[in-house]
Design a protein around this motif. Structure first.
Motif, PDB file in Angstrom:
ATOM      1  N   ALA A 123       0.726  -1.228  -0.031  1.00  0.00           N
ATOM      2  CA  ALA A 123       0.247   0.041   0.006  1.00  0.00           C
ATOM      3  C   ALA A 123       0.882   1.348  -0.050  1.00  0.00           C
ATOM      4  O   ALA A 123       0.606   1.993  -0.716  1.00  0.00           O
ATOM      5  CB  ALA A 123      -0.820   0.070   1.345  1.00  0.00           C
ATOM      6  N   GLU A 124       1.906   1.117   0.790  1.00  0.00           N
ATOM      7  CA  GLU A 124       2.904   2.465   0.878  1.00  0.00           C
ATOM      8  C   GLU A 124       3.482   3.026  -0.645  1.00  0.00           C
ATOM      9  O   GLU A 124       3.590   3.813  -1.034  1.00  0.00           O
ATOM     10  CB  GLU A 124       3.888   2.104   1.970  1.00  0.00           C
ATOM     11  N   MET A 125       4.229   1.832  -1.063  1.00  0.00           N
ATOM     12  CA  MET A 125       4.708   1.872  -2.668  1.00  0.00           C
ATOM     13  C   MET A 125       3.554   2.115  -3.476  1.00  0.00           C
ATOM     14  O   MET A 125       4.124   3.234  -4.434  1.00  0.00           O
ATOM     15  CB  MET A 125       5.217   0.398  -2.807  1.00  0.00           C
ATOM     16  N   GLN A 126       2.491   1.658  -3.677  1.00  0.00           N
ATOM     17  CA  GLN A 126       1.402   1.979  -4.543  1.00  0.00           C
ATOM     18  C   GLN A 126       0.937   3.338  -4.313  1.00  0.00           C
ATOM     19  O   GLN A 126       0.837   4.285  -5.333  1.00  0.00           O
ATOM     20  CB  GLN A 126       0.103   1.007  -4.366  1.00  0.00           C
ATOM     21  N   SER A 127       0.837   3.778  -3.065  1.00  0.00           N
ATOM     22  CA  SER A 127       0.338   5.380  -2.884  1.00  0.00           C
ATOM     23  C   SER A 127       1.572   6.211  -3.333  1.00  0.00           C
ATOM     24  O   SER A 127       1.198   7.330  -3.820  1.00  0.00           O
ATOM     25  CB  SER A 127       0.081   5.444  -1.400  1.00  0.00           C
ATOM     26  N   SER A 128       2.761   5.607  -2.901  1.00  0.00           N
ATOM     27  CA  SER A 128       4.156   6.724  -3.565  1.00  0.00           C
ATOM     28  C   SER A 128       3.967   6.602  -5.054  1.00  0.00           C
ATOM     29  O   SER A 128       4.093   7.898  -5.333  1.00  0.00           O
ATOM     30  CB  SER A 128       5.279   6.071  -3.062  1.00  0.00           C
ATOM     31  N   TRP A 129       3.833   5.904  -5.829  1.00  0.00           N
ATOM     32  CA  TRP A 129       3.598   5.890  -7.053  1.00  0.00           C
ATOM     33  C   TRP A 129       2.451   6.593  -7.783  1.00  0.00           C
ATOM     34  O   TRP A 129       2.460   7.266  -8.787  1.00  0.00           O
ATOM     35  CB  TRP A 129       3.981   4.624  -7.952  1.00  0.00           C
ATOM     36  N   LEU A 133       2.358  10.174 -10.251  1.00  0.00           N
ATOM     37  CA  LEU A 133       1.376  10.113 -11.271  1.00  0.00           C
ATOM     38  C   LEU A 133       0.537  11.393 -11.254  1.00  0.00           C
ATOM     39  O   LEU A 133       0.033  12.193 -12.357  1.00  0.00           O
ATOM     40  CB  LEU A 133       0.411   9.008 -11.391  1.00  0.00           C
ATOM     41  N   SER A 134      -0.082  12.095  -9.911  1.00  0.00           N
ATOM     42  CA  SER A 134      -0.519  12.912  -9.912  1.00  0.00           C
ATOM     43  C   SER A 134       0.169  14.453 -10.182  1.00  0.00           C
ATOM     44  O   SER A 134      -0.226  15.610  -9.966  1.00  0.00           O
ATOM     45  CB  SER A 134      -1.140  13.256  -8.570  1.00  0.00           C
ATOM     46  N   VAL A 176       2.012   0.471 -13.159  1.00  0.00           N
ATOM     47  CA  VAL A 176       2.238   1.840 -13.300  1.00  0.00           C
ATOM     48  C   VAL A 176       2.151   2.639 -14.596  1.00  0.00           C
ATOM     49  O   VAL A 176       1.274   3.760 -14.599  1.00  0.00           O
ATOM     50  CB  VAL A 176       3.653   2.139 -12.369  1.00  0.00           C
ATOM     51  N   THR A 177       2.730   1.919 -15.479  1.00  0.00           N
ATOM     52  CA  THR A 177       2.706   2.861 -16.946  1.00  0.00           C
ATOM     53  C   THR A 177       1.054   2.694 -17.653  1.00  0.00           C
ATOM     54  O   THR A 177       0.773   3.550 -18.251  1.00  0.00           O
ATOM     55  CB  THR A 177       3.414   2.043 -17.894  1.00  0.00           C
ATOM     56  N   LYS A 178       0.431   1.317 -17.106  1.00  0.00           N
ATOM     57  CA  LYS A 178      -0.945   1.487 -17.670  1.00  0.00           C
ATOM     58  C   LYS A 178      -1.751   2.376 -17.139  1.00  0.00           C
ATOM     59  O   LYS A 178      -2.531   3.225 -17.876  1.00  0.00           O
ATOM     60  CB  LYS A 178      -1.520   0.080 -17.040  1.00  0.00           C
ATOM     61  N   ALA A 179      -1.690   2.698 -15.755  1.00  0.00           N
ATOM     62  CA  ALA A 179      -2.420   3.898 -15.078  1.00  0.00           C
ATOM     63  C   ALA A 179      -2.037   5.297 -15.712  1.00  0.00           C
ATOM     64  O   ALA A 179      -2.534   6.094 -15.687  1.00  0.00           O
ATOM     65  CB  ALA A 179      -2.217   3.751 -13.413  1.00  0.00           C
ATOM     66  N   LEU A 180      -0.559   5.292 -15.674  1.00  0.00           N
ATOM     67  CA  LEU A 180      -0.333   6.450 -16.302  1.00  0.00           C
ATOM     68  C   LEU A 180      -0.821   6.998 -17.706  1.00  0.00           C
ATOM     69  O   LEU A 180      -0.982   8.059 -17.987  1.00  0.00           O
ATOM     70  CB  LEU A 180       1.429   6.495 -16.648  1.00  0.00           C
ATOM     71  N   LYS A 181      -0.746   5.975 -18.717  1.00  0.00           N
ATOM     72  CA  LYS A 181      -1.435   6.170 -19.912  1.00  0.00           C
ATOM     73  C   LYS A 181      -2.902   6.511 -19.749  1.00  0.00           C
ATOM     74  O   LYS A 181      -3.347   7.449 -20.622  1.00  0.00           O
ATOM     75  CB  LYS A 181      -1.318   5.003 -20.795  1.00  0.00           C
ATOM     76  N   GLU A 182      -3.702   5.905 -18.888  1.00  0.00           N
ATOM     77  CA  GLU A 182      -5.138   6.158 -18.540  1.00  0.00           C
ATOM     78  C   GLU A 182      -5.318   7.599 -18.006  1.00  0.00           C
ATOM     79  O   GLU A 182      -6.149   8.231 -18.772  1.00  0.00           O
ATOM     80  CB  GLU A 182      -5.611   5.502 -17.645  1.00  0.00           C
ATOM     81  N   TYR A 192      -5.876  13.607 -11.709  1.00  0.00           N
ATOM     82  CA  TYR A 192      -6.023  12.720 -10.606  1.00  0.00           C
ATOM     83  C   TYR A 192      -7.206  11.601 -11.207  1.00  0.00           C
ATOM     84  O   TYR A 192      -7.396  11.699 -12.482  1.00  0.00           O
ATOM     85  CB  TYR A 192      -7.115  13.426  -9.726  1.00  0.00           C
ATOM     86  N   VAL A 193      -7.447  10.582 -10.307  1.00  0.00           N
ATOM     87  CA  VAL A 193      -8.118   9.499 -10.778  1.00  0.00           C
ATOM     88  C   VAL A 193      -9.613   9.935 -11.228  1.00  0.00           C
ATOM     89  O   VAL A 193     -10.304  10.681 -10.410  1.00  0.00           O
ATOM     90  CB  VAL A 193      -8.276   8.391  -9.716  1.00  0.00           C
ATOM     91  N   VAL A 194     -10.062   9.315 -12.402  1.00  0.00           N
ATOM     92  CA  VAL A 194     -11.476   9.733 -12.809  1.00  0.00           C
ATOM     93  C   VAL A 194     -12.252   8.486 -12.955  1.00  0.00           C
ATOM     94  O   VAL A 194     -11.507   7.281 -13.184  1.00  0.00           O
ATOM     95  CB  VAL A 194     -11.489  10.761 -14.046  1.00  0.00           C
ATOM     96  N   SER A 195     -13.429   8.542 -12.657  1.00  0.00           N
ATOM     97  CA  SER A 195     -14.396   7.225 -12.919  1.00  0.00           C
ATOM     98  C   SER A 195     -14.938   7.266 -14.311  1.00  0.00           C
ATOM     99  O   SER A 195     -15.012   8.358 -14.919  1.00  0.00           O
ATOM    100  CB  SER A 195     -15.625   7.272 -11.971  1.00  0.00           C
TER     101      SER A 195
END
Length: 246
Positions: A123-129, A133-134, A176-182, A192-195
Motif C-alpha cells: 500500500a505504501e509503495m502503490q500510494s507513493s507511485w 502520477l498526480s 504503473v505505466t498502464k495507469a499513467l497512460k489512462e 487525478y483518478v476519474v471514474s
C-alpha cells in the motif's frame, strides 16, 4: 453476467432513468442532425454567400459543443446514479482510470514478508507511485508522428520509469505505466483518478448506447426473492424438496 436490477416504481419503471435515457437520446439525435447539416452545408457551399455560410457553420459548431458538453454531463450523472447498481458481476462496471492496481505490489512483498506486513508495504509503495502520477511536473511522454499526425507515447527512457522497471520488475512497471497512460488520456490536465463507465467483456469504454441498453434490459428485472431455508422446509414436513423462490 448477472445484473443488479435498477430500482423501479410500482409500475416496473424508473422515472429518473427513463428521463435520463430520453435526454441522452434527444441530445444524441441533435448531434446526428447537426452532422447532417454540416455535410449539407459543404455540398451547398458553392451556392451560398460565404459570409452567410460562415455564420451558419459557427452556429452549428456552438450547438455541437453544447451538445457534447450535455452528453459528458449525462455520463457523470449516470456514473453517480449507477454506482449502487454496478459491480464486478454486471456487464458494465465503473472503472477508476489512472488508479494503479495494487496486486503486483502485494505479490512482490508477499515473497519476502508475512501477509500483514506485505499488505502495508504494498500500500505504501502503490500510494507513493500514485502520488507521482498526480504530479503535473512529471510527464514521461514524447510526441511521435504517425501518418503525418502527432501522437503522444510513453517515453520509456524516462529515468524514473527505468528505475522502477529495474528495481521492481515488469509487473509493477506494467501496472504503473498502464495507469499513467489512462491518466494522460482521461485527465491529463487535472492529473487525478476519474471514474469511467467500462464495458467489461469487451474491455473498452462503454458508449452511451451501451449504457442505455444496459438500463433498458435491467429496468424491469425483478429482484429474486430470498430462498427458503432448508431448515424451515424440514420443520414444515417438506424435507427433501429443492429450494424454491417464494
Amino acid at each position: 453476467m448477472s445484473q443488479n436490477p435498477l430500482p423501479t416504481n410500482g409500475e416496473g419503471h424508473n422515472p429518473l432513468w427513463l428521463a435520463c435515457i430520453n435526454q441522452i437520446s434527444a441530445t444524441a439525435e441533435l448531434l446526428r442532425q447537426l452532422e447532417e447539416q454540416k455535410v449539407q452545408n459543404e455540398d451547398n457551399s458553392k451556392q451560398k454567400d460565404n459570409d452567410d455560410l460562415r455564420d451558419l457553420n459557427q452556429t452549428l459548431i456552438v450547438k455541437e459543443r453544447q451538445s457534447n458538453e450535455e452528453l459528458q454531463e449525462a455520463r457523470k450523472i449516470l456514473i453517480t446514479g449507477l454506482s449502487h447498481v454496478l459491480s464486478d458481476k454486471t456487464d458494465i462496471v465503473i472503472k477508476r482510470m489512472g488508479e494503479i492496481d495494487e496486486k503486483p505490489f502485494l505479490n512482490k512483498f508477499k515473497k519476502s514478508y508475512r501477509v500483514d506486513v506485505a499488505m502495508v508495504k504494498a500500500a505504501e509503495m502503490q500510494s507513493s507511485w500514485q502520488e507521482k502520477l498526480s504530479n503535473p511536473e512529471w510527464h514521461p511522454f514524447k510526441v511521435v508522428i504517425v501518418q503525418g499526425n502527432p501522437h503522444e507515447v510513453l517515453n520509456e527512457d524516462d529515468e524514473q520509469l527505468k528505475y522502477l522497471k529495474r528495481s521492481s520488475g515488469g509487473e509493477i512497471y506494467k501496472a504503473v505505466t498502464k495507469a499513467l497512460k489512462e491518466m494522460n488520456e482521461y485527465n491529463p490536465s487535472g492529473r487525478y483518478v476519474v471514474s469511467e463507465l467500462w464495458l467489461l467483456k469487451e474491455n473498452r469504454r462503454a458508449s452511451l448506447k451501451d449504457v442505455i441498453n444496459f438500463m433498458l434490459q435491467n429496468m424491469n428485472n425483478p429482484k429474486p426473492k430470498p430462498k427458503r431455508k432448508r431448515g424451515l422446509e424440514e420443520s414444515s414436513g417438506k424435507s427433501g424438496s429443492k429450494d424454491k423462490y417464494i
